[in-house]
Write an enzyme that holds these catalytic residues in place. Structure first.
Site, PDB file in Angstrom:
ATOM      1  N   LYS A  49      43.559  36.490  27.216  1.00 44.09           N
ATOM      2  CA  LYS A  49      44.812  36.561  27.957  1.00 44.09           C
ATOM      3  C   LYS A  49      45.443  35.178  28.107  1.00 44.09           C
ATOM      4  O   LYS A  49      46.664  35.028  28.029  1.00 44.09           O
ATOM      5  CB  LYS A  49      44.574  37.179  29.339  1.00 44.09           C
ATOM      6  CG  LYS A  49      44.323  38.672  29.327  1.00 44.09           C
ATOM      7  CD  LYS A  49      44.209  39.206  30.751  1.00 44.09           C
ATOM      8  CE  LYS A  49      44.002  40.705  30.770  1.00 44.09           C
ATOM      9  NZ  LYS A  49      43.883  41.235  32.163  1.00 44.09           N
ATOM     10  N   ASP A  71      36.914  30.871  36.309  1.00 38.48           N
ATOM     11  CA  ASP A  71      36.632  32.093  37.046  1.00 38.48           C
ATOM     12  C   ASP A  71      36.399  31.703  38.496  1.00 38.48           C
ATOM     13  O   ASP A  71      35.347  31.152  38.846  1.00 38.48           O
ATOM     14  CB  ASP A  71      35.403  32.798  36.468  1.00 38.48           C
ATOM     15  CG  ASP A  71      35.117  34.126  37.158  1.00 38.48           C
ATOM     16  OD1 ASP A  71      35.801  34.452  38.151  1.00 38.48           O
ATOM     17  OD2 ASP A  71      34.194  34.831  36.712  1.00 38.48           O
ATOM     18  N   ASN A  98      47.175  29.671  42.993  1.00 41.83           N
ATOM     19  CA  ASN A  98      47.954  30.904  42.912  1.00 41.83           C
ATOM     20  C   ASN A  98      47.129  32.156  42.652  1.00 41.83           C
ATOM     21  O   ASN A  98      47.468  33.240  43.138  1.00 41.83           O
ATOM     22  CB  ASN A  98      49.006  30.751  41.806  1.00 41.83           C
ATOM     23  CG  ASN A  98      49.645  32.067  41.423  1.00 41.83           C
ATOM     24  OD1 ASN A  98      50.551  32.556  42.084  1.00 41.83           O
ATOM     25  ND2 ASN A  98      49.150  32.664  40.342  1.00 41.83           N
ATOM     26  N   SER A 147      49.773  32.289  49.606  1.00 45.27           N
ATOM     27  CA  SER A 147      49.249  33.323  50.491  1.00 45.27           C
ATOM     28  C   SER A 147      50.038  34.609  50.279  1.00 45.27           C
ATOM     29  O   SER A 147      50.533  34.890  49.186  1.00 45.27           O
ATOM     30  CB  SER A 147      49.321  32.847  51.950  1.00 45.27           C
ATOM     31  OG  SER A 147      48.829  33.820  52.836  1.00 45.27           O
ATOM     32  N   TYR A 174      41.671  41.879  52.219  1.00 49.32           N
ATOM     33  CA  TYR A 174      42.759  41.154  51.550  1.00 49.32           C
ATOM     34  C   TYR A 174      43.551  40.337  52.556  1.00 49.32           C
ATOM     35  O   TYR A 174      43.835  39.145  52.333  1.00 49.32           O
ATOM     36  CB  TYR A 174      43.683  42.126  50.821  1.00 49.32           C
ATOM     37  CG  TYR A 174      44.831  41.433  50.121  1.00 49.32           C
ATOM     38  CD1 TYR A 174      44.604  40.625  49.003  1.00 49.32           C
ATOM     39  CD2 TYR A 174      46.137  41.559  50.583  1.00 49.32           C
ATOM     40  CE1 TYR A 174      45.654  39.970  48.368  1.00 49.32           C
ATOM     41  CE2 TYR A 174      47.191  40.912  49.951  1.00 49.32           C
ATOM     42  CZ  TYR A 174      46.938  40.124  48.838  1.00 49.32           C
ATOM     43  OH  TYR A 174      47.985  39.470  48.215  1.00 49.32           O
ATOM     44  N   LYS A 178      44.046  36.178  52.748  1.00 49.46           N
ATOM     45  CA  LYS A 178      45.355  35.531  52.756  1.00 49.46           C
ATOM     46  C   LYS A 178      45.578  34.719  54.034  1.00 49.46           C
ATOM     47  O   LYS A 178      46.267  33.694  54.009  1.00 49.46           O
ATOM     48  CB  LYS A 178      46.444  36.578  52.584  1.00 49.46           C
ATOM     49  CG  LYS A 178      46.418  37.293  51.241  1.00 49.46           C
ATOM     50  CD  LYS A 178      46.886  36.408  50.105  1.00 49.46           C
ATOM     51  CE  LYS A 178      45.838  35.809  49.242  1.00 49.46           C
ATOM     52  NZ  LYS A 178      46.362  34.965  48.148  1.00 49.46           N
TER      53      LYS A 178
END
Length: 305
Positions: A49, A71, A98, A147, A174, A178
């Site tokens: 990718k 990773d 990011n 975030s 999650y 964040k």
């Protein structure tokens, strides 16, 4: 006056590393930096990718990025990537943290941490720590940590959230990952200023942007129909990934940005031109930020100041 990518100053001579740049917001961020003459490194877990993204970026920007295999769910990989970059370059001007995962089924990192906290926060904490000497060599280094508005859905985070053995709730985890991103940004800013460092730490969130992230969780769980529904809904109501990258680019390139700034879309924290916004009350808790910092040192084995 509304900001746009046309307001990005020339980035010639500036070296930037963007994690998670094979698609979505990371790709759009890398593309604009290349278009404005930065030397860009894209860090990604999947080499195939990454190679495809690099080729597409080169065709679109007329300038090739450098690819780094990384990773974030494996702290050994983080160390190896940082060592590779440090051997190849004498300085790093900009680090954009990011990359991320969102709402997967319960999974663990290589070290046994819950996947979202481990990837979104601990991996970037360790990467920033290991690249700090390189950042310190730059004239005006910046670290931008991405975030999400979802950080506002949780009230706190504890050390127990690093390893969730039972009662896993994917959206809560999650949100906590964040929240950790914002707390890390705030504490990095405080420590940089206390150390008399030139480093500027800022944070941002993209609002609601159309990326592959929304469908990734259902795909990991083998729920293809749910992934398709998420993807279709997102494409219908969200702003583009390119617009989602605006807060990152604003935080990364705006001259005179105040240290510790948090940037997001101007319209209801949802979409539109970027501006400085206010994170949640929990994200501004200095004592929680210090505790998270110490827990992160213990978890990763790396030290920043």
């Amino acid at each position: 006056m509304s900001w746009s990518t046309a307001d990005i100053p020339d980035q010639s001579g500036r070296r930037a590393l963007v994690t998670g740049a094979t698609s979505g917001i990371g790709y759009a961020t890398a593309l604009e930096l290349l278009r404005h003459n930065a030397d860009v490194l894209i860090a990604a877990r999947n080499p195939d990718k990454a190679a495809r993204a690099a080729a597409e970026l080169t065709a679109a920007a007329g300038k090739a990025p450098e690819v780094v295999e990384l990773d974030l769910a494996d702290l050994t990989s983080v160390q190896q990537a940082a060592e590779q970059i440090s051997k190849a370059h004498e300085r790093l001007d900009l680090l954009i943290n990011n990359a991320g995962v969102m709402a997967p089924p319960h999974r663990q990192t290589a070290e046994g941490f819950e996947l979202q906290v481990g990837t979104n926060h601990l991996g970037h904490f360790a990467l920033t720590a290991r690249l700090l000497p390189l950042l310190q060599e730059a004239d005006a280094p910046r670290v931008v940590t991405v975030s999400s508005v979802m950080h506002k859905t949780v009230r706190s985070i504890s050390q127990a959230d690093f390893r969730v053995e039972s009662g896993y709730r994917k959206w809560e985890s999650y949100g906590k990952s964040k929240l950790a991103n914002v707390l890390f940004m705030v504490e990095l800013d405080r420590r940089a200023r206390a150390a008399g460092s030139k480093l500027l730490s800022a944070g941002c969130h993209p609002g609601y942007a159309s990326t592959q992230l929304q469908a990734a969780g259902p795909e990991l769980a083998g729920r293809r129909l749910q992934a398709q529904v998420f993807g279709a809904f997102t494409r219908l109501v969200a702003q583009s990934a390119a617009a989602g990258a605006w807060p990152s680019l604003y935080a990364a390139t705006l001259p005179g940005l105040r240290p510790g700034s948090f940037v997001g879309p101007g319209f209801l924290n949802y979409r539109g031109a970027p501006t400085t916004v206010r994170p949640s009350h929990a994200a501004q808790d200095p004592e929680l930020a210090k505790r998270l910092w110490n827990w992160s040192i213990e978890a990763t084995g790396v030290q920043i100041w």
